[in-house]
Write an enzyme that holds these catalytic residues in place. Structure first.
Site, short mmCIF file in Angstrom:
data_model
loop_
_atom_site.label_atom_id
_atom_site.label_comp_id
_atom_site.label_asym_id
_atom_site.label_seq_id
_atom_site.Cartn_x
_atom_site.Cartn_y
_atom_site.Cartn_z
N SER A 12 46.30 39.82 37.73
CA SER A 12 45.98 39.01 38.90
C SER A 12 45.32 37.70 38.48
O SER A 12 45.23 36.77 39.28
CB SER A 12 45.02 39.79 39.80
OG SER A 12 43.85 40.13 39.07
N TYR A 43 42.91 40.99 43.46
CA TYR A 43 43.83 41.98 44.03
C TYR A 43 43.06 43.21 44.52
O TYR A 43 43.49 43.89 45.43
CB TYR A 43 44.84 42.43 42.98
CG TYR A 43 46.02 41.49 42.74
CD1 TYR A 43 45.99 40.16 43.14
CD2 TYR A 43 47.17 41.96 42.12
CE1 TYR A 43 47.07 39.31 42.90
CE2 TYR A 43 48.26 41.13 41.89
CZ TYR A 43 48.21 39.80 42.28
OH TYR A 43 49.29 38.99 42.05
N GLY A 44 41.93 43.47 43.87
CA GLY A 44 41.19 44.70 44.12
C GLY A 44 40.61 44.85 45.52
O GLY A 44 40.17 45.93 45.91
N CYS A 74 46.56 44.98 34.11
CA CYS A 74 45.78 45.00 35.34
C CYS A 74 45.71 46.45 35.81
O CYS A 74 46.75 47.08 36.06
CB CYS A 74 46.47 44.14 36.40
SG CYS A 74 45.63 44.16 38.00
N ASN A 75 44.51 46.98 35.91
CA ASN A 75 44.34 48.36 36.36
C ASN A 75 44.77 48.51 37.82
O ASN A 75 45.39 49.50 38.20
CB ASN A 75 42.88 48.77 36.23
CG ASN A 75 42.43 48.90 34.78
OD1 ASN A 75 42.40 49.98 34.22
ND2 ASN A 75 42.10 47.78 34.14
N CYS A 184 38.73 47.56 34.60
CA CYS A 184 39.32 46.33 35.14
C CYS A 184 39.37 45.38 33.96
O CYS A 184 38.37 45.22 33.25
CB CYS A 184 38.44 45.76 36.25
SG CYS A 184 38.86 44.05 36.70
N1 DGL Z 1 42.08 42.55 36.27
C1 DGL Z 1 42.39 43.40 37.35
C2 DGL Z 1 42.24 44.88 37.00
O1 DGL Z 1 42.33 45.23 35.86
C3 DGL Z 1 41.90 43.19 38.73
C4 DGL Z 1 41.09 42.12 39.22
C5 DGL Z 1 41.36 41.89 40.68
O2 DGL Z 1 40.71 42.50 41.53
O3 DGL Z 1 42.24 41.09 40.94
O4 DGL Z 1 42.08 45.70 37.85
#
Ligand code: DGL
Length: 261
Positions: A12, A43-44, A74-75, A184
């Site tokens: 994201s 995105y979260g 991205c998790n 994350c």
């Molecule tokens: N880097 C993203 C992850 O590993 C998420 C960050 C977001 O909330 O966009 O979950």
């Protein structure tokens, strides 16, 4: 066979750079095309349908660039890969599965996970770890703000420290943990703040595990490239400046190009 096509990496925002860094370190002869959707981060805090739509356009963008596999760095997106993205012909790598493998391989009896609100709400970590070993206890903590604070790239030490302290206080109140997954990909950018807050904890960055898994896939699917001059190109729906700052912070080699799309 030698396959010089690039590896695609998506997130994201800037968090996936923590995975790209390990790819660059351990697979230096592979070219990388990275896409970060900084315009729509975080995105979260979005709905599943929104995340699926945004992630699908990133996967399609990478496929148009002729990548040989997609590393989901991205998790939050990884929680929905099985449900939404099983229709692709190329491998799509799920960072949560590789993190779960780490937990089981290292015989952890109990593990903490700090991740986005969405990732925690899906229970993906619990499910994937328990599928592998149902006796492992998982303690979770969701954050609504840490990823976007980091992605903004103009955070102060104090701002990060106070959020890290909040989440560490919360998670340690739920259990006496020795191992915590930074669930994350944005969080390892501020790994030093987690370590300063709780030096006794082993913080796990799943990026390394994911890259080791990619290494095995390259052999299994006969996809390995041997580019003497591998390239690293970043595309972002946000601003180049954030990437410049993160690349410095992560002490990464300069990318060949950063393109705003
Ligand atoms: N880097 C993203 C992850 O590993 C998420 C960050 C977001 O909330 O966009 O979950």
């Amino acid at each position: 066979m030698v396959d010089h096509r690039p590896i695609g990496v998506l997130d994201s925002g800037v968090g996936g750079l923590t995975v790209a860094r390990e790819l660059r370190n351990y697979l230096p002869n592979e070219s990388i095309i990275y896409i970060g959707d900084n315009k729509n981060v975080p995105y979260g805090n979005r709905t599943e349908e929104e995340i699926a739509e945004l992630a699908r356009s990133m996967i399609d963008f990478l496929i148009q660039k002729d990548v040989k596999l997609v590393v989901v760095a991205c998790n939050t997106v990884s929680t929905i890969i099985d449900k939404y993205f099983s229709d692709y012909d190329i491998p799509i790598v799920n960072i949560i599965k590789t993190a779960a493998d780490y937990v089981v391989r290292n015989q952890l009896k109990e593990v903490g996970v700090i991740a986005t609100k969405f990732t925690i709400a899906t229970g993906a970590y619990d499910k994937l770890i328990k599928e592998r070993d149902s006796s492992i206890n998982i303690i979770s903590e969701g954050s609504a703000n840490l990823a976007s604070l980091i992605d903004g790239a103009n955070f102060t030490d104090q701002e990060v420290e106070s959020l890290v302290d909040l989440h560490m206080t919360n998670i340690l109140a739920k259990g006496d943990l020795k191992n915590i997954i930074l669930g994350c990909t944005h969080y390892p950018i501020v790994a030093d703040k987690f370590k300063e807050r709780s030096p006794e904890i082993n913080f796990i960055d799943p990026a390394y595990e994911e890259v080791m898994y990619v290494d095995r896939l390259l052999t299994e699917y006969d996809l390995r490239g041997y580019n003497e001059k591998s390239t690293f190109i970043i595309y972002t729906s946000g601003k180049k400046a954030a990437y410049r700052k993160m690349i410095d912070l992560l002490a990464m080699k300069e990318p060949d190009k950063i393109v705003e799309i």
